[in-house]
Design an enzyme around this catalytic site. Structure first.
Site, mmCIF file in Angstrom:
data_model
loop_
_atom_site.group_PDB
_atom_site.id
_atom_site.type_symbol
_atom_site.label_atom_id
_atom_site.label_comp_id
_atom_site.label_asym_id
_atom_site.label_seq_id
_atom_site.Cartn_x
_atom_site.Cartn_y
_atom_site.Cartn_z
ATOM 1 N N TYR A 156 -8.035 -3.267 -2.117
ATOM 2 C CA TYR A 156 -7.999 -2.238 -1.083
ATOM 3 C C TYR A 156 -9.375 -2.199 -0.430
ATOM 4 O O TYR A 156 -10.329 -1.663 -0.984
ATOM 5 C CB TYR A 156 -7.617 -0.876 -1.658
ATOM 6 C CG TYR A 156 -7.613 0.223 -0.614
ATOM 7 C CD1 TYR A 156 -6.917 0.065 0.573
ATOM 8 C CD2 TYR A 156 -8.328 1.405 -0.811
ATOM 9 C CE1 TYR A 156 -6.927 1.050 1.539
ATOM 10 C CE2 TYR A 156 -8.326 2.408 0.154
ATOM 11 C CZ TYR A 156 -7.632 2.223 1.336
ATOM 12 O OH TYR A 156 -7.650 3.197 2.302
ATOM 13 N N ASP B 174 -4.365 -4.558 1.129
ATOM 14 C CA ASP B 174 -4.666 -3.940 2.411
ATOM 15 C C ASP B 174 -6.113 -4.277 2.750
ATOM 16 O O ASP B 174 -7.035 -3.714 2.178
ATOM 17 C CB ASP B 174 -4.453 -2.431 2.300
ATOM 18 C CG ASP B 174 -4.804 -1.688 3.578
ATOM 19 O OD1 ASP B 174 -5.206 -2.341 4.569
ATOM 20 O OD2 ASP B 174 -4.690 -0.445 3.593
ATOM 21 N N ASP C 297 3.046 4.682 5.116
ATOM 22 C CA ASP C 297 2.708 4.234 6.460
ATOM 23 C C ASP C 297 2.549 2.718 6.513
ATOM 24 O O ASP C 297 2.440 2.136 7.598
ATOM 25 C CB ASP C 297 1.463 4.953 6.999
ATOM 26 C CG ASP C 297 0.269 4.865 6.081
ATOM 27 O OD1 ASP C 297 0.409 4.398 4.924
ATOM 28 O OD2 ASP C 297 -0.839 5.277 6.505
ATOM 29 N N HIS C 298 2.555 2.061 5.351
ATOM 30 C CA HIS C 298 2.602 0.605 5.248
ATOM 31 C C HIS C 298 4.009 0.189 4.829
ATOM 32 O O HIS C 298 4.806 1.013 4.367
ATOM 33 C CB HIS C 298 1.622 0.106 4.186
ATOM 34 C CG HIS C 298 0.184 0.372 4.506
ATOM 35 N ND1 HIS C 298 -0.710 -0.611 4.863
ATOM 36 C CD2 HIS C 298 -0.530 1.537 4.487
ATOM 37 C CE1 HIS C 298 -1.900 -0.085 5.069
ATOM 38 N NE2 HIS C 298 -1.821 1.222 4.851
ATOM 39 N N ASN D 17 -7.387 -3.921 5.818
ATOM 40 C CA ASN D 17 -7.856 -3.055 6.903
ATOM 41 C C ASN D 17 -8.534 -3.834 8.024
ATOM 42 O O ASN D 17 -9.467 -3.328 8.664
ATOM 43 C CB ASN D 17 -8.783 -1.965 6.349
ATOM 44 C CG ASN D 17 -8.010 -0.718 5.962
ATOM 45 O OD1 ASN D 17 -7.174 -0.236 6.713
ATOM 46 N ND2 ASN D 17 -8.274 -0.195 4.770
ATOM 47 N N GLU E 105 -3.763 2.008 -3.105
ATOM 48 C CA GLU E 105 -3.754 3.445 -2.805
ATOM 49 C C GLU E 105 -2.702 4.202 -3.619
ATOM 50 O O GLU E 105 -1.880 4.934 -3.056
ATOM 51 C CB GLU E 105 -3.543 3.686 -1.310
ATOM 52 C CG GLU E 105 -4.808 3.500 -0.492
ATOM 53 C CD GLU E 105 -4.779 4.276 0.812
ATOM 54 O OE1 GLU E 105 -5.352 5.384 0.847
ATOM 55 O OE2 GLU E 105 -4.173 3.790 1.776
ATOM 56 N N ASN F 36 0.866 -1.175 0.000
ATOM 57 C CA ASN F 36 0.000 0.000 0.000
ATOM 58 C C ASN F 36 0.905 1.228 0.000
ATOM 59 O O ASN F 36 1.594 1.501 0.979
ATOM 60 C CB ASN F 36 -0.923 0.005 1.228
ATOM 61 C CG ASN F 36 -1.842 1.213 1.248
ATOM 62 O OD1 ASN F 36 -1.446 2.338 0.940
ATOM 63 N ND2 ASN F 36 -3.091 0.998 1.631
#
Length: 304
Positions: free
Chosen positions: A133, A192, A294-295, A194, A35, A7
């Site tokens: 995603y 991802d 951030d991933h 989540n 993303e 991601n």
């Protein structure tokens, strides 16, 4: 065959932070990306080097967008809208192509144009690779407490949207897995999701018991799509009793430095493919100031 999922949290930001160097040094054969957050016209030139690109940008400006990179042109590409950008390494066009009619599971049409799912049939291995995603979601209404949330209370709207997605996607995933099997292919779903599946997937799991991404109903859904006969969590099968390896850390505070993370990025493979994994882990950068996103990329080597 080295296969990765990542991601990017924006392809342009990731490029500035070293994505191209990672791609050159790790030399994956296939990469699922999420993303990208860019229309086709805004993808930086040559950022994907020698790879073929299949990309669904979606219609939400500056959000979402999923892609798969391959060393050889894919044998087939499918998206939920029936269109995609398909580009060879030496091409720069931004035109999408029609891929043919799409059959979607009940309830999925709501999400079809959001740039959340793309799958390709590899030309050099009997594998269908998918990049997903999944919506981040939110808290149900009864858990929302004004003043204790970063986002404004929404009455559970984001939570309900995610649960609708999970319900519909489970049906679509079963269809994709069966279609792949009918063609003599394994299925590898990456991306991802989540959702942190177990307490090994959240550093502070006790404090996260009422956090989006670790709600009991989300984890139960995750249970429902995994089994020894359907899909296997490849990284967890290689690291059965370890905390992590985490794949996401907040940009805030010392989360990355202290490894206060979540594992929400996955390789989910049909059992025969999962058994060929010989190495699996997370490409966690050595320091916070070297992070590309951030991933972190999740990389698995499959001995096919």
């Amino acid at each position: 065959m080295r296969i990765a999922t990542f991601n990017l949290n924006g392809i342009r930001a990731a490029q500035r932070r070293g994505f191209e160097q990672w791609l050159r040094e790790r030399r994956p054969d296939v990469v699922a990306l999420q993303e990208l957050r860019a229309p086709a016209s805004a993808i930086p030139p040559d950022v994907f080097g020698p790879y073929h690109l299949a990309y669904d940008a979606g219609t939400l400006a500056g959000r979402n967008g999923v892609a798969v990179l391959t060393r050889r042109a894919p044998a087939a590409v499918r998206t939920w809208t029936g269109t995609a950008l398909i580009r060879a390494p030496d091409e720069t066009h931004t035109d999408t192509v029609e891929l043919g009619p799409v059959s979607l599971a009940r309830g999925l049409r709501e999400f079809a144009d959001q740039g959340r799912y793309l799958e390709v049939d590899l030309a050099d291995a009997p594998i269908t690779v998918a990049s997903l995603y999944l919506p981040k979601g939110g808290l149900p209404a009864h858990l929302q407490k004004p003043g204790r949330m970063r986002e404004a209370p929404d009455g559970g709207a984001r939570y309900e949207r995610k649960m609708r997605f999970l319900d519909a996607f489970a049906r679509q995933l079963t269809r994709s897995r069966r279609d792949a099997r009918a063609q003599g292919r394994e299925l590898l779903l990456m991306g991802d999701l989540n959702i942190a599946h177990t307490h090994h997937d959240v550093r502070n799991w006790r404090r996260s018991a009422q956090a989006e991404g670790y709600l009991p109903e989300e984890r139960q859904w995750f249970d429902s799509i995994l089994s020894p006969r359907t899909l296997v969590d490849v990284v967890r099968s290689r690291h059965p009793d370890t905390d992590g390896p985490y794949t996401w850390w907040s940009w805030l505070g010392q989360s990355f430095t202290n490894d206060v993370g979540w594992r929400i990025d996955y390789h989910l493979a049909t059992p025969r493919l999962a058994r060929t994994a010989v190495a699996a882990g997370t490409d966690r950068e050595p320091a916070a100031d070297r992070r590309m996103s951030d991933h972190a990329p999740v990389v698995v080597d499959y001995d096919l």
